[in-house]
Scaffold this motif. Structure first.
Motif, PDB file in Angstrom:
ATOM      1  N   MET A 288       0.843  -1.197   0.000  1.00  0.00           N
ATOM      2  CA  MET A 288       0.000   0.000   0.000  1.00  0.00           C
ATOM      3  C   MET A 288       0.874   1.241   0.000  1.00  0.00           C
ATOM      4  N   ALA A 289       0.335   2.319  -0.558  1.00  0.00           N
ATOM      5  CA  ALA A 289       1.092   3.560  -0.701  1.00  0.00           C
ATOM      6  C   ALA A 289       0.458   4.673   0.118  1.00  0.00           C
ATOM      7  N   PHE A 290       1.320   5.492   0.738  1.00  0.00           N
ATOM      8  CA  PHE A 290       0.912   6.637   1.532  1.00  0.00           C
ATOM      9  C   PHE A 290       1.280   7.926   0.793  1.00  0.00           C
ATOM     10  N   GLU A 291       0.695   9.024   1.221  1.00  0.00           N
ATOM     11  CA  GLU A 291       1.070  10.318   0.688  1.00  0.00           C
ATOM     12  C   GLU A 291       2.343  10.799   1.387  1.00  0.00           C
ATOM     13  N   PRO A 292       3.193  11.546   0.682  1.00  0.00           N
ATOM     14  CA  PRO A 292       4.373  12.122   1.336  1.00  0.00           C
ATOM     15  C   PRO A 292       3.951  13.086   2.447  1.00  0.00           C
ATOM     16  N   GLY A 293       4.883  13.366   3.362  1.00  0.00           N
ATOM     17  CA  GLY A 293       4.599  14.293   4.445  1.00  0.00           C
ATOM     18  C   GLY A 293       4.693  13.630   5.802  1.00  0.00           C
ATOM     19  N   ASP A 294       4.067  14.254   6.797  1.00  0.00           N
ATOM     20  CA  ASP A 294       4.145  13.726   8.156  1.00  0.00           C
ATOM     21  C   ASP A 294       3.519  12.345   8.286  1.00  0.00           C
ATOM     22  N   PHE A 295       2.536  12.055   7.441  1.00  0.00           N
ATOM     23  CA  PHE A 295       1.839  10.774   7.545  1.00  0.00           C
ATOM     24  C   PHE A 295       2.234   9.856   6.388  1.00  0.00           C
ATOM     25  N   CYS A 296       3.535   9.761   6.186  1.00  0.00           N
ATOM     26  CA  CYS A 296       4.105   8.974   5.100  1.00  0.00           C
ATOM     27  C   CYS A 296       4.340   7.531   5.529  1.00  0.00           C
ATOM     28  N   ALA A 297       4.810   6.730   4.595  1.00  0.00           N
ATOM     29  CA  ALA A 297       5.036   5.310   4.854  1.00  0.00           C
ATOM     30  C   ALA A 297       6.092   5.090   5.930  1.00  0.00           C
ATOM     31  N   ALA A 298       7.178   5.864   5.870  1.00  0.00           N
ATOM     32  CA  ALA A 298       8.251   5.688   6.850  1.00  0.00           C
ATOM     33  C   ALA A 298       7.758   5.954   8.264  1.00  0.00           C
ATOM     34  N   ASN A 299       6.971   7.005   8.433  1.00  0.00           N
ATOM     35  CA  ASN A 299       6.465   7.324   9.765  1.00  0.00           C
ATOM     36  C   ASN A 299       5.422   6.317  10.221  1.00  0.00           C
ATOM     37  N   CYS A 300       4.658   5.784   9.285  1.00  0.00           N
ATOM     38  CA  CYS A 300       3.711   4.730   9.651  1.00  0.00           C
ATOM     39  C   CYS A 300       4.459   3.486  10.126  1.00  0.00           C
ATOM     40  N   ALA A 301       5.526   3.127   9.412  1.00  0.00           N
ATOM     41  CA  ALA A 301       6.328   1.970   9.811  1.00  0.00           C
ATOM     42  C   ALA A 301       6.915   2.177  11.204  1.00  0.00           C
ATOM     43  N   ASP A 302       7.383   3.400  11.490  1.00  0.00           N
ATOM     44  CA  ASP A 302       7.912   3.707  12.823  1.00  0.00           C
ATOM     45  C   ASP A 302       6.817   3.589  13.880  1.00  0.00           C
ATOM     46  N   TYR A 303       5.646   4.102  13.555  1.00  0.00           N
ATOM     47  CA  TYR A 303       4.523   4.043  14.495  1.00  0.00           C
ATOM     48  C   TYR A 303       4.167   2.592  14.803  1.00  0.00           C
ATOM     49  N   LEU A 304       4.097   1.768  13.771  1.00  0.00           N
ATOM     50  CA  LEU A 304       3.773   0.355  13.976  1.00  0.00           C
ATOM     51  C   LEU A 304       4.856  -0.339  14.791  1.00  0.00           C
ATOM     52  N   ALA A 305       6.117  -0.005  14.519  1.00  0.00           N
ATOM     53  CA  ALA A 305       7.217  -0.620  15.265  1.00  0.00           C
ATOM     54  C   ALA A 305       7.103  -0.315  16.746  1.00  0.00           C
ATOM     55  N   ARG A 306       6.644   0.897  17.076  1.00  0.00           N
ATOM     56  CA  ARG A 306       6.478   1.254  18.483  1.00  0.00           C
ATOM     57  C   ARG A 306       5.335   0.496  19.142  1.00  0.00           C
ATOM     58  N   GLN A 307       4.464  -0.074  18.303  1.00  0.00           N
ATOM     59  CA  GLN A 307       3.389  -0.928  18.822  1.00  0.00           C
ATOM     60  C   GLN A 307       3.790  -2.399  18.829  1.00  0.00           C
ATOM     61  N   GLY A 308       5.037  -2.684  18.418  1.00  0.00           N
ATOM     62  CA  GLY A 308       5.493  -4.072  18.364  1.00  0.00           C
ATOM     63  C   GLY A 308       5.045  -4.796  17.114  1.00  0.00           C
ATOM     64  N   ILE A 309       4.695  -4.049  16.052  1.00  0.00           N
ATOM     65  CA  ILE A 309       4.230  -4.645  14.793  1.00  0.00           C
ATOM     66  C   ILE A 309       5.303  -4.445  13.730  1.00  0.00           C
ATOM     67  N   ALA A 310       5.832  -5.527  13.217  1.00  0.00           N
ATOM     68  CA  ALA A 310       6.881  -5.458  12.198  1.00  0.00           C
ATOM     69  C   ALA A 310       6.273  -5.630  10.815  1.00  0.00           C
ATOM     70  N   ILE A 311       6.503  -4.643   9.944  1.00  0.00           N
ATOM     71  CA  ILE A 311       6.109  -4.729   8.535  1.00  0.00           C
ATOM     72  C   ILE A 311       7.363  -4.475   7.696  1.00  0.00           C
ATOM     73  N   ARG A 312       7.242  -4.415   6.386  1.00  0.00           N
ATOM     74  CA  ARG A 312       8.421  -4.275   5.533  1.00  0.00           C
ATOM     75  C   ARG A 312       8.380  -2.976   4.737  1.00  0.00           C
ATOM     76  N   ARG A 313       9.537  -2.288   4.739  1.00  0.00           N
ATOM     77  CA  ARG A 313       9.772  -1.192   3.818  1.00  0.00           C
ATOM     78  C   ARG A 313      10.991  -1.541   2.976  1.00  0.00           C
ATOM     79  N   PHE A 314      11.174  -0.812   1.854  1.00  0.00           N
ATOM     80  CA  PHE A 314      12.227  -1.150   0.908  1.00  0.00           C
ATOM     81  C   PHE A 314      13.065   0.073   0.573  1.00  0.00           C
ATOM     82  N   ALA A 315      14.351  -0.176   0.314  1.00  0.00           N
ATOM     83  CA  ALA A 315      15.270   0.917   0.014  1.00  0.00           C
ATOM     84  C   ALA A 315      15.058   1.491  -1.381  1.00  0.00           C
TER      85      ALA A 315
END
Length: 348
Positions: A288-315
């Protein structure tokens, strides 16, 4: 928005990052692996002589066109050793399986990456890139990390446009999850042609990622060449025993297929309802794709990680605004859905 990079994170409690089957192997496979452990002092001679007949019966194939390996990655690497050398080219989709160029690099060959269409492999782009130096065309079908696929007619159109000295490699690790009516893994094409190889794995729907068992279906000529450069004892006894039991337990794979499809479709819908772009998936994961900005994919991944949820992002830059979520248990998917919803609700 603060990033969790470098911060202390809680232990992972929901692992949705590696496309393993949350549902695991069937009980018969576990039992078989334990029983086979009693013979760990002995090498397992010629595992293909055990697995090939069982796979042939299960899929209606010719057993002398089957070779097995230490996961499908082993077989893909061996195919590259057979077909590629310095001066050769391997064509692949630019945003396909990100490890693919390594098969070319390992043999001093050149990976040629061609454009796709919304992460769907482009047959036209591949055919336009074919040159006198091309020796291999690699297509993951379905694709990873996007979950997209090519129909049987498109695969056949691709093959028809290739010279006879170019091998078409179809990596079908996720084939058992596909519900598209126009999909075919390519076994029939491999029966008809001398330059088609189809790879499979027990790591996905069969839940045997730790066992490392893969298999390939191709012409007898390809099978012979790939077999000759394999390891002397490529597979462990418990791994083969587990794979044989998994082949026999068709009900387990069918149950996993049905549960995965239901949860995948429900999760995809919930993400679309949240306003995210969801790429239609034929696998056990969703991109799934997010919009750039504060609520982007990278920040979502960080948010999930803080909940103990591991997902995948790519370089890869093409996936900068994306996250990939493997389908887990129903409760895990509900928790993950709620967490992504909570992340996005911070906009208001």
């Amino acid at each position: 928005m603060l990033s969790s990079e470098g911060a202390d994170l809680p232990p992972v409690r929901i692992a949705l990052n590696s496309n393993e089957s949350a549902f695991g192997p069937c009980q018969a496979a576990l039992n078989a692996a334990v029983a086979a452990s009693a013979k760990l002092s002995r090498y397992l001679e010629n595992p293909a002589s055990l697995l090939a007949p069982a796979l042939a019966r299960r899929h209606g194939l010719q057993e002398d066109r089957i070779v097995v390996g230490n996961g499908s990655d082993d077989l893909l690497a061996r195919l590259a050793r057979v077909y590629l050398e310095s001066g050769n080219e391997m064509i692949r989709s630019a945003n396909g399986y990100l490890k693919t160029p390594n098969y070319a690099h390992a043999n001093n060959a050149t990976p040629v990456s061609v454009a796709d269409a919304e992460f769907v492999t482009s047959v036209d782009a591949i055919l336009e890139a074919v040159s006198d130096n091309t020796r291999m065309v690699y297509v993951a079908n379905p694709e990873n990390p996007a979950g997209t696929y090519l129909s049987d007619s498109e695969i056949r159109r691709l093959h028809q446009g290739l010279p006879d000295n170019v091998v078409l490699v179809l990596d079908c690790a996720y084939a058992e999850y596909v519900d598209a009516a126009d999909y075919d893994p390519g076994h029939r094409l491999a029966d008809e042609a001398q330059n088609v190889a189809v790879t499979h794995t027990f790591s996905k729907i069969h839940g045997l990622a730790g066992a490392r068992v893969g298999w390939m279906y191709a012409s007898r000529g390809i099978i012979d060449m790939v077999s000759r450069i394999g390891l002397t004892f490529p597979l462990a006894s418990p791994s083969v025993a587990a794979a044989l039991a998994a082949i026999e337990d068709e009900s387990h794979a069918k149950q996993v297929y049905e549960i995965n499809r239901r949860l995948r479709d429900a999760f995809s819908k919930s993400m679309r309802d949240l306003g995210l772009k969801v790429y239609p998936s034929q696998t056990n994961f969703v991109l799934m794709a997010f919009e750039p900005g504060d609520f982007c994919a990278a920040n979502c991944a960080d948010y999930l990680a803080r909940q103990g949820i591991a997902i995948r992002r790519f370089a890869s830059p093409a996936y900068e605004n994306c996250i990939r979520v493997t389908i887990g248990f129903e409760a895990e998917m509900k928790i993950t859905t709620a967490a992504i919803m909570q992340f996005l609700q911070q906009k208001s």
